[in-house]
Structure formats: structure tokens, C-alpha cells
Write a protein that holds these residues in place. Sequence first.
Motif, PDB file in Angstrom:
ATOM      1  N   SER A 494      68.025   3.209  85.016  1.00  0.00           N
ATOM      2  CA  SER A 494      67.159   4.182  85.685  1.00  0.00           C
ATOM      3  C   SER A 494      66.409   3.553  86.849  1.00  0.00           C
ATOM      4  N   GLY A 495      67.047   2.578  87.490  1.00  0.00           N
ATOM      5  CA  GLY A 495      66.451   1.950  88.668  1.00  0.00           C
ATOM      6  C   GLY A 495      65.354   0.957  88.363  1.00  0.00           C
ATOM      7  N   GLN A 496      65.139   0.660  87.098  1.00  0.00           N
ATOM      8  CA  GLN A 496      64.022  -0.193  86.700  1.00  0.00           C
ATOM      9  C   GLN A 496      64.491  -1.645  86.559  1.00  0.00           C
ATOM     10  N   VAL A 497      64.941  -2.210  87.684  1.00  0.00           N
ATOM     11  CA  VAL A 497      65.467  -3.571  87.707  1.00  0.00           C
ATOM     12  C   VAL A 497      64.864  -4.285  88.913  1.00  0.00           C
ATOM     13  N   CYS A 498      64.315  -5.484  88.690  1.00  0.00           N
ATOM     14  CA  CYS A 498      63.608  -6.189  89.758  1.00  0.00           C
ATOM     15  C   CYS A 498      64.518  -6.566  90.916  1.00  0.00           C
ATOM     16  N   SER A 499      65.789  -6.804  90.634  1.00  0.00           N
ATOM     17  CA  SER A 499      66.717  -7.279  91.667  1.00  0.00           C
ATOM     18  C   SER A 499      67.404  -6.145  92.417  1.00  0.00           C
ATOM     19  N   ASN A 500      67.099  -4.908  92.119  1.00  0.00           N
ATOM     20  CA  ASN A 500      67.841  -3.783  92.680  1.00  0.00           C
ATOM     21  C   ASN A 500      67.903  -3.811  94.205  1.00  0.00           C
ATOM     22  N   GLY A 501      69.093  -3.485  94.720  1.00  0.00           N
ATOM     23  CA  GLY A 501      69.311  -3.447  96.166  1.00  0.00           C
ATOM     24  C   GLY A 501      68.988  -2.076  96.716  1.00  0.00           C
ATOM     25  N   THR A 502      67.706  -1.791  96.854  1.00  0.00           N
ATOM     26  CA  THR A 502      67.254  -0.436  97.204  1.00  0.00           C
ATOM     27  C   THR A 502      67.267  -0.182  98.713  1.00  0.00           C
ATOM     28  N   ARG A 503      67.387  -1.239  99.527  1.00  0.00           N
ATOM     29  CA  ARG A 503      67.552  -1.076 100.979  1.00  0.00           C
ATOM     30  C   ARG A 503      69.036  -1.282 101.286  1.00  0.00           C
ATOM     31  N   VAL A 504      69.749  -0.182 101.461  1.00  0.00           N
ATOM     32  CA  VAL A 504      71.205  -0.236 101.624  1.00  0.00           C
ATOM     33  C   VAL A 504      71.550  -0.058 103.099  1.00  0.00           C
ATOM     34  N   ARG A 555      55.550  10.836  98.960  1.00  0.00           N
ATOM     35  CA  ARG A 555      54.932  10.269 100.161  1.00  0.00           C
ATOM     36  C   ARG A 555      55.982   9.962 101.224  1.00  0.00           C
ATOM     37  N   ALA A 556      57.184   9.574 100.807  1.00  0.00           N
ATOM     38  CA  ALA A 556      58.261   9.329 101.763  1.00  0.00           C
ATOM     39  C   ALA A 556      58.666  10.618 102.456  1.00  0.00           C
ATOM     40  N   VAL A 557      58.797  11.703 101.679  1.00  0.00           N
ATOM     41  CA  VAL A 557      59.132  13.007 102.265  1.00  0.00           C
ATOM     42  C   VAL A 557      58.035  13.455 103.227  1.00  0.00           C
ATOM     43  N   ASP A 558      56.794  13.306 102.792  1.00  0.00           N
ATOM     44  CA  ASP A 558      55.671  13.688 103.652  1.00  0.00           C
ATOM     45  C   ASP A 558      55.631  12.868 104.932  1.00  0.00           C
ATOM     46  N   GLY A 559      56.141  11.626 104.848  1.00  0.00           N
ATOM     47  CA  GLY A 559      56.125  10.747 106.022  1.00  0.00           C
ATOM     48  C   GLY A 559      57.303  10.931 106.954  1.00  0.00           C
ATOM     49  N   ILE A 587      68.102   9.781  96.994  1.00  0.00           N
ATOM     50  CA  ILE A 587      68.801   9.129  98.104  1.00  0.00           C
ATOM     51  C   ILE A 587      68.135   9.567  99.399  1.00  0.00           C
ATOM     52  N   PHE A 588      67.623   8.594 100.168  1.00  0.00           N
ATOM     53  CA  PHE A 588      66.937   8.864 101.440  1.00  0.00           C
ATOM     54  C   PHE A 588      67.769   8.373 102.614  1.00  0.00           C
ATOM     55  N   VAL A 589      67.715   9.125 103.701  1.00  0.00           N
ATOM     56  CA  VAL A 589      68.170   8.661 105.014  1.00  0.00           C
ATOM     57  C   VAL A 589      67.042   8.956 105.993  1.00  0.00           C
ATOM     58  N   GLY A 590      67.188   8.442 107.196  1.00  0.00           N
ATOM     59  CA  GLY A 590      66.185   8.721 108.221  1.00  0.00           C
ATOM     60  C   GLY A 590      64.841   8.059 107.967  1.00  0.00           C
ATOM     61  N   CYS A 591      64.825   6.992 107.195  1.00  0.00           N
ATOM     62  CA  CYS A 591      63.569   6.269 106.947  1.00  0.00           C
ATOM     63  C   CYS A 591      63.337   5.265 108.073  1.00  0.00           C
ATOM     64  N   SER A 592      62.103   5.074 108.398  1.00  0.00           N
ATOM     65  CA  SER A 592      61.770   3.921 109.239  1.00  0.00           C
ATOM     66  C   SER A 592      61.490   2.751 108.303  1.00  0.00           C
ATOM     67  N   GLU A 593      61.768   1.560 108.773  1.00  0.00           N
ATOM     68  CA  GLU A 593      61.686   0.410 107.887  1.00  0.00           C
ATOM     69  C   GLU A 593      60.266  -0.069 107.633  1.00  0.00           C
ATOM     70  N   ASP A 594      59.304   0.566 108.255  1.00  0.00           N
ATOM     71  CA  ASP A 594      57.910   0.241 107.941  1.00  0.00           C
ATOM     72  C   ASP A 594      57.287   1.258 106.992  1.00  0.00           C
ATOM     73  N   MET A 595      58.091   2.213 106.510  1.00  0.00           N
ATOM     74  CA  MET A 595      57.602   3.159 105.514  1.00  0.00           C
ATOM     75  C   MET A 595      57.372   2.463 104.176  1.00  0.00           C
ATOM     76  N   LYS A 599      59.478  -0.561 102.064  1.00  0.00           N
ATOM     77  CA  LYS A 599      58.843  -1.885 102.029  1.00  0.00           C
ATOM     78  C   LYS A 599      58.413  -2.322 100.639  1.00  0.00           C
ATOM     79  N   GLU A 600      57.962  -1.363  99.816  1.00  0.00           N
ATOM     80  CA  GLU A 600      57.364  -1.714  98.535  1.00  0.00           C
ATOM     81  C   GLU A 600      58.331  -1.469  97.385  1.00  0.00           C
ATOM     82  N   GLU A 601      58.160  -2.237  96.333  1.00  0.00           N
ATOM     83  CA  GLU A 601      59.006  -2.088  95.152  1.00  0.00           C
ATOM     84  C   GLU A 601      58.623  -0.809  94.398  1.00  0.00           C
TER      85      GLU A 601
END
Length: 705
Positions: A494-504, A555-559, A587-595, A599-601
Motif C-alpha cells: 500500500s505504498g508504505q515502503v521507505c525505498s519507494n520510487g515515487t518520483r517516476v 494539497r497537491a490537487v489544490d496546488g 497517479i499525478f502528472v503535471g507536478c512541479s518538482e518543488d511541490m 519533495k516530501e515522503e
Amino acid sequence: IEISREIMSSYTATVLRMGEIGSASLVKLITNQLAATHLIAAGEATLMAKQAGVDMNAFFDGVRASAGNSYVFETETPLFFNKSFDPGFTIDLHCKDLRIARENHSEYLPLHKKKKENNEADEDHANRDYMSYEEYRHAYPLHALGEDLYLETMDKYGEKVGSSSPARLLQDRVTDNDGVTLATPGYDDWSYTIEKNSDSGLAVLHLNRPSSTASSSSSPLQPFINGTFSSSSSSVHQLEDSATGSPGKSYFISRPEDVQEAISAADKAQEEWGALAPAQRAKILRKAADLLEKRGKEVGRLESEDTGRPIQETEWGDVASGVDCLNYFAGLCVVEGGGESMELPGSGWGYTRREPLGVTVGIGAWNYPLQSAVWKSAPALAFGNSMVFKPSELTPSTALLLAEVYQEAGVPAGVFNVVLGGGEVGELLVNDDRVAKVSFTGSVETGKKVYEMASRGLKRVTMELGGKSPLIIFDDCDIEDSVSGAMMANWYSSGQVCSNGTRVYVHENIIDKFLERLIERTAKLKVGHPLKPETEVGPMVTRAHRDKVEGFIQRAVDGGAKLVYGGKRQGVDEEELKDGAFISPAIFVGCSEDMEIAKEEVFGMAMCVFPFSDEDDVIQRANNTRFGLSAGVFTNNLARGHRVISKLKVGTSWLNNYNLAPVEMSWGGYKQSGLGRENGRVAVESWTQLKSVYVEKENVACSYE
């Protein structure tokens, strides 16, 4: 049947570590062991009869008990079994025990005579009465041993296990109306009730699995200190069942006195344990590995109940990882647990000794509780240290099971202890002057606090902290493989892994096809109760954590980020799961990398997909983070794959795969993702200290008269 097997497994571990076969405590445990065996046999017989369409009144009427030297349960219903059904068990109640039972319990059912089909009394049984309902109810949970365990115990101890008086054992049983509770040490209470069959007047078994909503009636889990489950605390922490949202297990929070007792026990036991030859310790750890593997189904169930992770993960991956770790360090401590000798100039020679650190502390994470416990304790114990382990306050069960496994394998009392609780308990452990090392797995923020406390005593530390890992997918890779890798890097557990590759990062030439297949395959994931074998995505560990992940998504959607799939509370068909901590993969697209989301786990199923076109640019973007735990690269150009991996500032990486963690390879991170390494040969340095010895072969050369 399943419940009874779990009871039997729990008791087996306790019985075989007790030592003296004649002790009263051992007899009590053995008698409950056979009670579980009886339940299995009775349950199987009942299921078979029902499946065959047998008249159940006739079936239960065919179950009888004689009043000779023992009561033997059997059926003479031939409709399905085609012969007299004898599951091979006997309740070893002698006549004197029956008299005691009758004197102590006044309510009885009518006693029945066994008749032949021609209504003539069976000569062998004409004068034998059925056990009464009341006698059966009180006697059934109290007696001896299943065949396999019996033979194993005979091999181990070489003498017969005697029966025990119901009167003596009844005082330790908790009865409630028609129910008798079987209390398994350190685990949930299982119970059954025995009711009168209205036609035959004989006893009918009902197995009762305690509802997770009634945890208050179950015994709280207890710390494991100096070889015993015990607690001086009256403070109980209540957990929740994340699948249903109802109350789950509970445990006694370790008081300062408990923590002190655990450290004292570890301090006292370590010297003797550390003095054993590495081969002696290795033999015990290999036995622990075998025992852990045998209890694999139990481990999987406990891990899934605590974490919400699907049992198809926990029963296989978690157990295999623990077994591999124990076997690996059992071997490593023998071949690399010593020192080296060297010739020196002049008349001296030297050698080094690898020596234990002493008392160590392990503080585990809630996402992989057993793995945390084994990854820390196996190398610690292999190299002669003792350990006080504190599992996460959310997931205590499998650390306690591991303590049982170690003790049954032969680890002396006090060498491995488990205390329970939150940050206050952890602080007591880290600040104790007798502790030589702390190994911590958890968040960066908590890790910094632990590191600061440990530094005051110049304690060694290993820190396995958080991550926000990149996964780079080049356009020459296999699309299906890369989607598989991305799913394993984000949806597993369920995505609860410290090593997850969440920035694809996906090359712009294939990003549309990649997203299409990612969404198609993600939509097919089977969401459900974690104990169902078909479930691929279970609930988050708690509803509070689910809410936290929802906050990141909102917050990501709002941003301004575009949510192209999921990110909503997951509807599950079963009514009992409607209040569970379920959420669909986001699944997100269109994110800026400073969101924040980039940036945060998040520690949940929230994937951000970014396009790229240039190799150097994507490497720079991938490294632009305070974390450095992991990274992955997918490409069919191996030269490029190795080149990119070499430039990524991470401690653990994968080329054309993701999230595999063989114990032979070290595990840890760069930057704020941690300090030191777990696993691999580097663990020799992590869990030992080196002593140099200079040996003079001649007289001392002295310049003084």
C-alpha cells in the motif's frame, strides 16, 4: 480448524522450550496442546459430515464417551466415512478425575446408554455412561498431547507425559456460561462453547474466533523480558483493525521498571552468550531460521493483522527475508567473526580480535515489523551481542513471536528482549549508559532525535530513515517491465515502503504509452481484506495514516497537480470493511518538482510522473532532494544503466528492477536517509569492535637502566 491449528502452533513453541517434562507448567501447556488437536479432529469430522449430507443429529448422537480408563470419542455413522470414524485421539481422564469433576459440578445432563441397532445393549458398553454435558464442558480443554507433538516430545525428553487432574487445571481456566477460554501465551484468546444437542443430549462443539471489536475481552500482549512474557504495567494501549476500523489488539505499555529489567537482563546474559564460539551461536540461529519458516503461516497472519498488508506479501516475502537473514548471519559470523594475525617488524607479532559491542538496542518500523526485528537482531546476536528490541507501537506481534522462536531455538534468556510502547520507551532505551549501540528504522525527524540522544553517550548508531526516491525510465526499455517496476515501486505494501520510487521520470517518447498501461493495470488491482489470499492492496496501517496520505493528495490537487487516477477512499464490497483505512492508488502528472507531493515522503500510494528528454538533466533532477535512500533505472542499454546508477547519490539502487532487498547486499542511504548500513558483510563492522593485541617474543627492549 484453522483457529485450532494456530492455537496448537503457539503452544508447541512454548511446550518445547520449557525444559523439565514433569513440571506443572509444562503439563498445563501440553494438555491445552491436545485440546487444540481435539478441536481440529472434531472440526474436520463435522465439516466432512456436513459436506456429505449426514443428518447432524445422528452424527452428534454417534459421538460417545465411555467411563473406563479413558474417554474415546468416535462415531458409528457410516454414511460418509464408510467405517467407524476414529481420528486417533483420546482424552486421558481417569475415573478418579471423573469423580472429582462430578463432586465439583452439580449440573448434569441425563446419562445415555449405548444401544445396538436391534435395541439390545452392547455388551461392551452396557454399563458405560456418556460423559455429561457439564463434565465434557469442563474437561475438554484440559488434556494431553497431539500425536506429532507427543512423539517429538518423547524424542526430546525420553519419558512419558503424564495426565493431570481436571480439578487442578480448572482453577486456571476462565469459564463464562458455556464457554471455556484457551489463553495462548502472549496472543489473542481463542474460545469455544459446548452446547447440548436437543435430541441426543450430547455435547456439540462451536469454535469461536474472538471478534476484533471485542478486543477488550482478549488478553493484552505482554513484553518479553528475560525469557518470560510479563509486565508490571497496568497501562494498556489499544490498536485498531485497519481493515474494519474497529478495535484490534492491545498490549501492556512497558513501564520504566520493565525497560530497566530488560536492559539488566540483556547486560547479564550478554557475557555468557558472547563467550560462545561463533559456530555455537550459528547453530542456534540456523535452528531459529527453521522454526521461523515452520511458523510462516502464523507470521503472515500476524503481520497482515498488524500492518494491513496483504497476506500474499507477508506469508511469503516477510518470512523468506527473515529466514534468509538468520541463515546468512549464522554463516557470516563463523567465517568473518574472528580477527587476523600478522607478522611485525622486530621480535613481535600481532593479532586482532572481533569482539561484541555488548548490549544493543533495536527500534523497529511499523511497515515491516518482522523484517526490522530480524535485520537488527540476527547480526547482533550472531556476533555475540544481546539486544533489547522495541517494535513500533503500532505493530508489536511478530517481534514477540520472534522472541519465542529465539528461545525455542536455544538463545538463552535475556539475550533477546522485547519491550512495548512509543517514544517514551525508546528514549529510556537510548539514554541508558549500558547500551553500546542503537539501530533505528523510521522517519528522518525521529531519527535525528534518536541520533542526538545516542551521541551524548557516544553510542554507535545505524539509521535507516526515509526517502523520496527517483525511478528513471528510458525509452529503450520494455514498457511492460517498466510499468511492473513502477507498480512494485509504489503500490506494494500500500505504498508504505521507505525505498519507494515515487518520483517516476519517463522519457517523453514513451510517457503516453507508459501512463496508459500504468492506469490500465492499476485499475485491475484487487483491493480487499488483507487476510484474503486474492487481495493485492490492503488498507493503510491506520485510518489516521490514511487521512494523512489523503491530505498530501488533496494539497497537491489544490496546488495544481493533475490527478489522473485514484487518490480516493476505496470502496470495498464487504460490509465489514466499509470503515477500513482503504484508499486507491494516486497517479499525478503535471507536478512541479518543488511541490510538497514531489519533495516530501508521503509513505502511501502517491506517484508523480515527470517527462524528461536528456540524460544529464534527469540525473540532476533525480539528485535534487535531501534524501538518498534508493533509486532505479530501466534501460536496455546496460552501459547507460551503469553510468546513470554511478551518478545517482543513493545508497541502494536497482537496474531493471525495483524494491528487492537480498540480505547479502547492504541496505542504507546517503544524505538524510540514514547512517551506516544493515545486512551484507559490512554488518561485521556494524556489530563488532576490533581489539589489537601485540605479542612480544623476546625480552623488552628498554632504554632505562
